[in-house]
Design a protein around this motif. Sequence first.
Motif, PDB file in Angstrom:
ATOM      1  N   ILE A 310       0.932  -0.713   0.154  1.00 41.42           N
ATOM      2  CA  ILE A 310      -0.019  -0.109  -0.252  1.00 41.42           C
ATOM      3  C   ILE A 310       0.731   1.830  -0.315  1.00 41.42           C
ATOM      4  N   ILE A 311       1.848   1.507   1.166  1.00 39.26           N
ATOM      5  CA  ILE A 311       3.141   2.730   0.632  1.00 39.26           C
ATOM      6  C   ILE A 311       3.153   3.355  -0.441  1.00 39.26           C
ATOM      7  N   GLU A 312       3.807   1.646  -1.245  1.00 42.69           N
ATOM      8  CA  GLU A 312       5.102   1.687  -1.712  1.00 42.69           C
ATOM      9  C   GLU A 312       3.724   1.916  -3.539  1.00 42.69           C
ATOM     10  N   GLY A 313       2.215   1.959  -2.728  1.00 42.67           N
ATOM     11  CA  GLY A 313       1.079   2.331  -4.323  1.00 42.67           C
ATOM     12  C   GLY A 313       0.579   3.656  -3.772  1.00 42.67           C
ATOM     13  N   LEU A 314       1.215   4.331  -2.795  1.00 42.00           N
ATOM     14  CA  LEU A 314       0.348   4.591  -2.436  1.00 42.00           C
ATOM     15  C   LEU A 314       0.172   6.333  -3.134  1.00 42.00           C
ATOM     16  N   ASP A 315       1.291   6.706  -4.147  1.00 42.87           N
ATOM     17  CA  ASP A 315       0.868   7.632  -5.241  1.00 42.87           C
ATOM     18  C   ASP A 315       0.145   7.845  -5.994  1.00 42.87           C
ATOM     19  N   LYS A 316      -0.016   5.978  -6.850  1.00 38.20           N
ATOM     20  CA  LYS A 316      -0.647   5.831  -7.240  1.00 38.20           C
ATOM     21  C   LYS A 316      -2.276   5.927  -7.505  1.00 38.20           C
ATOM     22  N   LEU A 317      -1.884   5.332  -6.086  1.00 41.22           N
ATOM     23  CA  LEU A 317      -3.402   5.437  -5.406  1.00 41.22           C
ATOM     24  C   LEU A 317      -4.077   6.730  -5.807  1.00 41.22           C
ATOM     25  N   THR A 416     -17.769 -10.877  -4.186  1.00 40.91           N
ATOM     26  CA  THR A 416     -18.364 -10.051  -3.363  1.00 40.91           C
ATOM     27  C   THR A 416     -16.863  -9.320  -3.127  1.00 40.91           C
ATOM     28  N   GLY A 417     -15.908  -9.293  -3.723  1.00 41.85           N
ATOM     29  CA  GLY A 417     -14.683  -8.797  -3.587  1.00 41.85           C
ATOM     30  C   GLY A 417     -13.925  -9.174  -5.426  1.00 41.85           C
ATOM     31  N   PHE A 418     -12.569  -8.254  -4.677  1.00 40.74           N
ATOM     32  CA  PHE A 418     -11.585  -8.512  -6.123  1.00 40.74           C
ATOM     33  C   PHE A 418     -10.179  -8.834  -4.778  1.00 40.74           C
ATOM     34  N   LEU A 419     -10.250 -10.646  -6.217  1.00 40.66           N
ATOM     35  CA  LEU A 419      -8.509 -10.936  -5.206  1.00 40.66           C
ATOM     36  C   LEU A 419      -7.615 -11.190  -6.057  1.00 40.66           C
ATOM     37  N   PHE A 420      -6.594 -11.139  -5.846  1.00 39.14           N
ATOM     38  CA  PHE A 420      -5.612 -10.649  -7.459  1.00 39.14           C
ATOM     39  C   PHE A 420      -4.221 -12.248  -5.955  1.00 39.14           C
ATOM     40  N   ASP A 421      -3.510 -13.038  -6.859  1.00 38.30           N
ATOM     41  CA  ASP A 421      -2.509 -14.240  -6.707  1.00 38.30           C
ATOM     42  C   ASP A 421      -1.224 -13.815  -6.217  1.00 38.30           C
ATOM     43  N   ASP A 422      -0.569 -12.841  -6.880  1.00 40.70           N
ATOM     44  CA  ASP A 422       0.961 -13.347  -6.608  1.00 40.70           C
ATOM     45  C   ASP A 422       1.185 -11.237  -5.612  1.00 40.70           C
ATOM     46  N   TYR A 423       2.030 -11.898  -4.891  1.00 38.07           N
ATOM     47  CA  TYR A 423       2.295 -10.275  -3.775  1.00 38.07           C
ATOM     48  C   TYR A 423       2.979  -9.985  -4.607  1.00 38.07           C
ATOM     49  N   ASN A 424       2.718  -9.028  -5.805  1.00 45.11           N
ATOM     50  CA  ASN A 424       3.802  -7.630  -6.026  1.00 45.11           C
ATOM     51  C   ASN A 424       2.925  -6.317  -5.984  1.00 45.11           C
ATOM     52  N   LEU A 425       3.266  -5.160  -6.200  1.00 40.69           N
ATOM     53  CA  LEU A 425       2.629  -3.929  -6.680  1.00 40.69           C
ATOM     54  C   LEU A 425       1.722  -3.881  -8.083  1.00 40.69           C
ATOM     55  N   ALA A 426       2.728  -4.350  -8.586  1.00 40.61           N
ATOM     56  CA  ALA A 426       1.835  -4.040 -10.277  1.00 40.61           C
ATOM     57  C   ALA A 426       0.505  -4.927 -10.209  1.00 40.61           C
ATOM     58  N   VAL A 427       0.557  -6.301  -9.503  1.00 40.83           N
ATOM     59  CA  VAL A 427      -0.691  -7.400  -9.293  1.00 40.83           C
ATOM     60  C   VAL A 427      -1.415  -6.371  -8.483  1.00 40.83           C
ATOM     61  N   PHE A 428      -1.359  -6.304  -7.354  1.00 40.20           N
ATOM     62  CA  PHE A 428      -2.039  -5.387  -6.312  1.00 40.20           C
ATOM     63  C   PHE A 428      -3.159  -4.575  -7.509  1.00 40.20           C
ATOM     64  N   LEU A 429      -1.797  -3.438  -7.749  1.00 36.54           N
ATOM     65  CA  LEU A 429      -2.745  -2.007  -8.667  1.00 36.54           C
ATOM     66  C   LEU A 429      -3.661  -2.807  -9.256  1.00 36.54           C
ATOM     67  N   GLU A 430      -3.272  -4.203 -10.269  1.00 36.75           N
ATOM     68  CA  GLU A 430      -3.913  -4.348 -11.685  1.00 36.75           C
ATOM     69  C   GLU A 430      -5.758  -4.738 -10.685  1.00 36.75           C
TER      70      GLU A 430
END
Length: 479
Positions: A310-317, A416-430
């Motif tokens: 979340i912190i790494e992606g803060l600016d993007k969010l 009911t929500g959004f799930l992602f598999d790989d633990y990395n920023l790009a996948v999280f932001l996707e």
Amino acid sequence: MRVLIASSEAIPYCKTGGLADVAGVLFKELNVMNIDARLILPLYSNISRDFELTDTGIELRIFLNRRYYSGRIYTHNKAIFIGCDELYGREGLYGDKTGDFADNALRFSYFCKAVIEVCKAIDFRPDIIHLNDWQTSLVPLYLRTEYSGDDFFRDTLTLLTIHNLGYQGLFSPEDLSATGLGREVFNPEGIEFYGKVNFLKAGILYADILSTVSRKYAEEITTPEYGFGLDGILKKRSADLFGILNGIDYREWSPEVDKLIQSRYSAEDLKGKALCKEKLMEQCNIRLKKGAPLLAFVGRLSVQKGVELIIEGLDKLIGYGCGVILLGTGTREAEESLLSISLEGRENLYIRLDFDEVFAHSVYAGSDMVMMPSRYEPCGLVQMIALRYGTVPVARNTGGLSDTIEDYNALNDTGTGFLFDDYNLAVFLESIKRALTLYSFSRRWQKLMKRGMEKDFSWRRFASEYVELYKKALKERLK
Ligand code: ADP
């Protein structure tokens, strides 16, 4: 049936995390179900301050670390407290801002012995001693060693629930004397773990049955990726390892009845949620464009919870036009690293480094989404609460998150929500972007919210599942 729940924390007495909710709610609910359940906790400072306890006058004298430690038994209704100021008369449960207490091995060895001694002192013969996490994990080992010839526990079974395998109660070999156990158990087949004393390992090896807090996590912990080095012994015990999902108390966590939120609302009438959002933004000084989403994180600032993504992606969010609220506490190091985030130019960011349950209610009610990019998540209560409040989880596909969140499927409009598999920023932001896309279609979004709000993760269900497990274990023993 007589059940003794031994835990190092339980609501309403003391809490640092989800374990407290589970132990406290289970205790209450078992009694509602006419099961004679007792709860046993260490008597921390805040409990003597906040509750009017009954002094039973019964003393405990337990020999550990080459001397006797005196304790005293207190009660509050059917809850039992082990008073021993020397060990528990402190503000923190396990430590303070500087880290864990140096005598935790002794504190929880004493507690484990007290669990056993209390049964005898008050003449309570449990059918099941329900243990929770490493702090209570020496009980089965004491029962098999020092108390093995004790008829009092002849019919008692132990169940160990693992709430988080990441916390094992690891201590230096010198701490073996604090446990009162002999060197004969300190080997790789016993409680030794790479040269250290491992409390949880004792429970895994010697409890009659094991459970953990979701089915998926029960599978995951038998693999090297999630097993924290204990996957081998967990795999060996997989026939005795069950997954029971935690639940939440909807009397406390429901937007229909929640007195701590700005306006009550329900799946049928969501107007109040918009008011909650408005109020929350005002409180946090967040000014969003109309129709822009508010994203939140609630939880411990630990590596487990994936806050770094979340912190790494803060600016993007923020760049996507979202408002972001972070509510959490952690070690001084984790808090300082969050504090060092410059708020300058990040208008729509609000950080509160505090454990604030009242504010948490407002956050769940007023946010549009919660982010849970956890590396691992045994069960997770945050997403269950969020779902109830129509706050859509964006979460990693692991443990309890997999068992409670259904990934949105655009083709047939389910999930009911959004799930992602790989633990990395790009996948999280996707996955955040997938959520934001749907958010812009407000009718579809509302349907998604409502599907989540209608899910049932109540404590009623999980308490019955534990009772079934107790019965199954007792029946199998009879065979
Ligand atoms: P864990 O037990 O791993 O910490 P869970 O998701 O199972 O995580 O449970 C966390 C519980 O603690 C939830 O009820 C959540 O609302 C609450 N919580 C966590 N951090 C905070 C905080 N800073 N302020 C208020 N409540 C919090």
